[in-house]
Design an enzyme around this catalytic site. Structure first.
Site, short mmCIF file in Angstrom:
data_model
loop_
_atom_site.label_atom_id
_atom_site.label_comp_id
_atom_site.label_asym_id
_atom_site.label_seq_id
_atom_site.Cartn_x
_atom_site.Cartn_y
_atom_site.Cartn_z
N TYR A 73 -17.49 37.40 0.29
CA TYR A 73 -16.47 36.50 0.84
C TYR A 73 -15.55 35.92 -0.24
CZ TYR A 73 -19.35 36.41 5.05
OH TYR A 73 -20.06 36.75 6.17
N HIS A 107 -10.44 32.82 3.97
CA HIS A 107 -11.23 31.64 4.34
C HIS A 107 -11.80 30.92 3.11
CE1 HIS A 107 -12.12 29.74 8.03
NE2 HIS A 107 -13.33 30.19 8.26
N PHE A 161 -22.43 28.11 4.82
CA PHE A 161 -21.33 28.87 5.41
C PHE A 161 -20.31 27.88 5.95
CE2 PHE A 161 -24.37 32.25 5.06
CZ PHE A 161 -23.57 33.33 4.74
N ASN A 177 -18.81 27.20 8.71
CA ASN A 177 -19.04 26.47 9.97
C ASN A 177 -20.12 25.40 9.85
OD1 ASN A 177 -17.16 28.30 10.82
ND2 ASN A 177 -18.48 29.28 12.34
#
Length: 186
Positions: A14, A19, A65, A67
């Site tokens: 990631y 993001h 993460f 969220n």
């Protein structure tokens, strides 16, 4: 004491996604001030400490993460005795064009799950945010795949300029406060 948190997802897969722009901005700020991150597993974050002018700052990148960002930010504020007014959360924003920077004082999450999580953990929407533009997905309804994708080669120069601008925006927020930083960067 100020706390600057850069949102993203953990793991190398990631690292360069849209993001993770908030985490990248905080890492660049640490690099500029020659600070090293240390993992604090009890706070679910990597933390570095710097001084901007005479102002002490904690930089944090949650190990959670996106969220679940509130699971890191809530304990960080409590452990370091920082009020929500002295918190700046840096995150990506699809409602801003690539390269745009905007401060926000309070309000809704705009659908950003990381901000939703932090609002839930803090039980308030009154904390400072620095929104970094990533633009909208060209595909209707493709937001999840879009934010988890890397920037295109043609966008890298704009993204690097955006990250440098984010560092200057953080310095202004710490040194002069939100109102003056908003006047300069919004």
């Amino acid at each position: 004491m100020k706390l600057i948190v850069g949102l993203g997802n953990p793991g190398l897969g990631y690292a360069n996604t849209k993001h993770n722009l908030g985490a990248r901005a905080v890492k660049l700020l640490a690099k500029v001030y020659r600070a090293k991150f240390k993992s604090e597993s009890s706070l679910k974050s990597r933390i570095a400490e710097i001084e901007i002018g005479s102002n002490a700052c904690i930089l944090a990148v949650p190990n959670t993460f996106m969220n679940l960002s509130g699971k890191a930010v809530g304990p960080l504020l409590a452990a370091r005795r920082v009020s929500p007014q002295d918190l700046l959360v840096i995150h990506d924003d699809i409602d801003l064009d690539i390269g745009a920077v905007r401060f926000k004082k309070k309000g809704s999450s705009g659908g950003h799950k990381g901000i939703d999580s932090i609002m839930g953990a803090l039980n308030t929407n009154e904390f400072n945010r620095l929104r970094l533009g990533i633009g909208k997905s060209p595909k209707k309804g493709g937001t999840k795949d879009y934010v988890l994708s890397n920037f295109q080669k043609a966008e890298i120069k704009s993204v690097n300029a955006l990250l440098e601008k984010a560092v200057r925006a953080c310095e202004a927020w710490v040194s002069f406060g939100l109102d003056r930083a908003m006047n300069e960067f919004n």
